[in-house]
Design a protein around this motif. Sequence first.
Motif, mmCIF file in Angstrom:
data_model
loop_
_atom_site.group_PDB
_atom_site.id
_atom_site.type_symbol
_atom_site.label_atom_id
_atom_site.label_comp_id
_atom_site.label_asym_id
_atom_site.label_seq_id
_atom_site.Cartn_x
_atom_site.Cartn_y
_atom_site.Cartn_z
ATOM 1 N N ALA A 1 0.821 -1.216 0.000
ATOM 2 C CA ALA A 1 0.000 0.000 0.000
ATOM 3 C C ALA A 1 0.851 1.260 0.000
ATOM 4 O O ALA A 1 1.927 1.304 0.596
ATOM 5 C CB ALA A 1 -0.906 0.000 1.236
ATOM 6 N N VAL B 1 0.787 4.201 1.675
ATOM 7 C CA VAL B 1 0.136 4.769 2.860
ATOM 8 C C VAL B 1 0.492 6.256 2.964
ATOM 9 O O VAL B 1 1.662 6.622 2.812
ATOM 10 C CB VAL B 1 0.626 4.031 4.132
ATOM 11 C CG1 VAL B 1 -0.098 4.531 5.371
ATOM 12 C CG2 VAL B 1 0.460 2.525 3.983
ATOM 13 N N ASP C 1 3.656 4.573 11.010
ATOM 14 C CA ASP C 1 4.329 3.833 9.936
ATOM 15 C C ASP C 1 3.977 2.358 10.155
ATOM 16 O O ASP C 1 4.530 1.692 11.037
ATOM 17 C CB ASP C 1 5.844 4.066 9.975
ATOM 18 C CG ASP C 1 6.508 3.497 8.724
ATOM 19 O OD1 ASP C 1 6.149 2.373 8.324
ATOM 20 O OD2 ASP C 1 7.377 4.184 8.143
ATOM 21 N N LEU D 1 4.401 -0.341 8.427
ATOM 22 C CA LEU D 1 5.481 -1.312 8.156
ATOM 23 C C LEU D 1 6.509 -1.312 9.292
ATOM 24 O O LEU D 1 6.857 -2.376 9.819
ATOM 25 C CB LEU D 1 6.143 -0.962 6.809
ATOM 26 C CG LEU D 1 7.365 -1.759 6.413
ATOM 27 C CD1 LEU D 1 7.040 -3.243 6.269
ATOM 28 C CD2 LEU D 1 7.930 -1.245 5.086
ATOM 29 N N LYS E 1 15.692 2.739 3.210
ATOM 30 C CA LYS E 1 14.354 2.530 3.783
ATOM 31 C C LYS E 1 14.245 1.157 4.431
ATOM 32 O O LYS E 1 13.632 0.993 5.485
ATOM 33 C CB LYS E 1 13.325 2.651 2.655
ATOM 34 C CG LYS E 1 12.105 3.429 3.006
ATOM 35 C CD LYS E 1 11.269 3.706 1.781
ATOM 36 C CE LYS E 1 11.278 5.181 1.414
ATOM 37 N NZ LYS E 1 10.397 5.478 0.277
HETATM 38 N N1 CTP Z 1 4.435 2.405 4.792
HETATM 39 C C1 CTP Z 1 3.634 2.115 5.874
HETATM 40 N N2 CTP Z 1 3.106 3.118 6.621
HETATM 41 C C2 CTP Z 1 3.359 4.402 6.335
HETATM 42 C C3 CTP Z 1 4.170 4.721 5.218
HETATM 43 C C4 CTP Z 1 4.690 3.695 4.471
HETATM 44 O O1 CTP Z 1 3.411 0.934 6.143
HETATM 45 N N3 CTP Z 1 2.833 5.356 7.080
HETATM 46 C C5 CTP Z 1 5.030 1.300 4.025
HETATM 47 C C6 CTP Z 1 4.527 1.157 2.619
HETATM 48 O O2 CTP Z 1 3.419 0.280 2.548
HETATM 49 C C7 CTP Z 1 5.734 0.596 1.909
HETATM 50 C C8 CTP Z 1 6.907 1.195 2.649
HETATM 51 O O3 CTP Z 1 6.406 1.567 3.930
HETATM 52 O O4 CTP Z 1 5.840 -0.801 2.053
HETATM 53 C C9 CTP Z 1 7.557 2.354 2.011
HETATM 54 O O5 CTP Z 1 6.611 3.342 1.768
HETATM 55 P P1 CTP Z 1 7.071 4.797 1.320
HETATM 56 O O6 CTP Z 1 5.882 5.676 1.220
HETATM 57 O O7 CTP Z 1 7.954 4.649 0.115
HETATM 58 O O8 CTP Z 1 7.992 5.141 2.557
HETATM 59 P P2 CTP Z 1 8.061 6.400 3.443
HETATM 60 O O9 CTP Z 1 8.625 5.962 4.746
HETATM 61 O O10 CTP Z 1 6.748 7.068 3.483
HETATM 62 O O11 CTP Z 1 9.147 7.258 2.691
HETATM 63 P P3 CTP Z 1 8.995 8.541 1.739
HETATM 64 O O12 CTP Z 1 9.668 9.621 2.497
HETATM 65 O O13 CTP Z 1 9.728 8.150 0.485
HETATM 66 O O14 CTP Z 1 7.526 8.772 1.520
#
Ligand code: CTP
Length: 392
Positions: free
Chosen positions: A272, A274, A302, A304, A334
Amino acid sequence: MNGKRILLIIGGGIAAYKSCELVRLLRKQGASVRCVVTASGQKFVTPMSLAALSEDKVYTDLFDLKDEAEMGHIQLSRQADLVVVAPATADLMARMAAGIADDLATTLLLATDKPVLCAPAMNVRMWQHPATQRNIATLKSDGITVLNPDEGPMACGEFGPGRLPEPEAIAAAIAASLNTSRPLSGKHIIVTAGPTHEPIDPVRVIANRSSGKQGFAIAAALAEAGAKVTLIAGPVSLSTPAGVTRIDVEAARQMEGEVNAALPADAAIMVAAVADWRVDEAPSKLKKEAGPPALNWQKNPDILANLCAAPNRPKLVIGFAAETETAVEHATAKRLRKGCDWIVANDVSIDKMGGEQNRVHLITNAGTESWDRMDKTAIARALAQRIADALA
Ligand code: CTP
């Protein structure tokens, strides 16, 4: 197909004549075929022809005591490796979808514990009717494989989808169903997919462009490989893959609650997109006269990272990272930051989000593998195979 036992149920339609050829082809490929013909099927093809081609008794009547003495309907439905319905008429599929058992064919279909494959054939309007499409969706979500009918001129003079696929195509689908290995049977896997919608007020949301297609394809591939799949889906317009339990959610906090409620699991694949942020939700619709709204941003959990740190963490946790630049570097960092076992980096600068293909890199503690650009379903199947190897 050597030594495989197929129970072939023949419904009543002009295409029933093709089932004779199907019996011949399956036997040529080493399978044994036992035929059941419905009452209307017998108007198109005779039990005698089928008995000659299958070199076996042909079953027609639930209340034929001789049949019950020789072999009960339960036994008949269980002795096969695969149950095939060809042609599957609109009426037969409607009765299957409703769980009706009022003749031998439908009783066998309700009693069987074996995989079932339907090859539909009907008039184009009947195929397109919402009732038929609804029944097909029900059958698919019950785990039944439904082939797409061929398109072309029909016996009734109309043109369109609804023709029974050629016997060679049905035989190929049967071979594929029989050869499906189920390396993930007995495993429970959670998949998150799609975007989240974070409410601003009762009518507005903060959303993103995730289509959910990759996550749904992964859920489908895992179910095909035998896993019990809980798919927690944000707002998307996709149908539920066969054999998958789907829970629809809107916002990130709701998604996290459903992920936790679905535990324990052997693996979790967090596909997802998210939303990282939500805003304090206004209790009533914001009005334009009040000027630009002052949104009070809050950090979302977060999901995950929290799952990776949980005491009942699944053995294998996989994250996804859609990146627009330096995908591998961002995703590698990440993976470590969130504590997941693998991360799949998806370069969204190549394929716009929502397309049918992806170019991904699988990042594990062993390093980075860059996969060729391929269809989301092919990526899903390759990933399911890797997950099966890791959980074996
Ligand atoms: N994810 C999650 N919960 C969140 C944000 C992200 O579980 N609040 C999970 C997503 O489902 C995905 C992974 O974390 O498997 C990476 O999501 P991403 O949006 O790329 O990571 P972010 O930590 O939000 O980094 P960015 O700063 O790039 O948005």
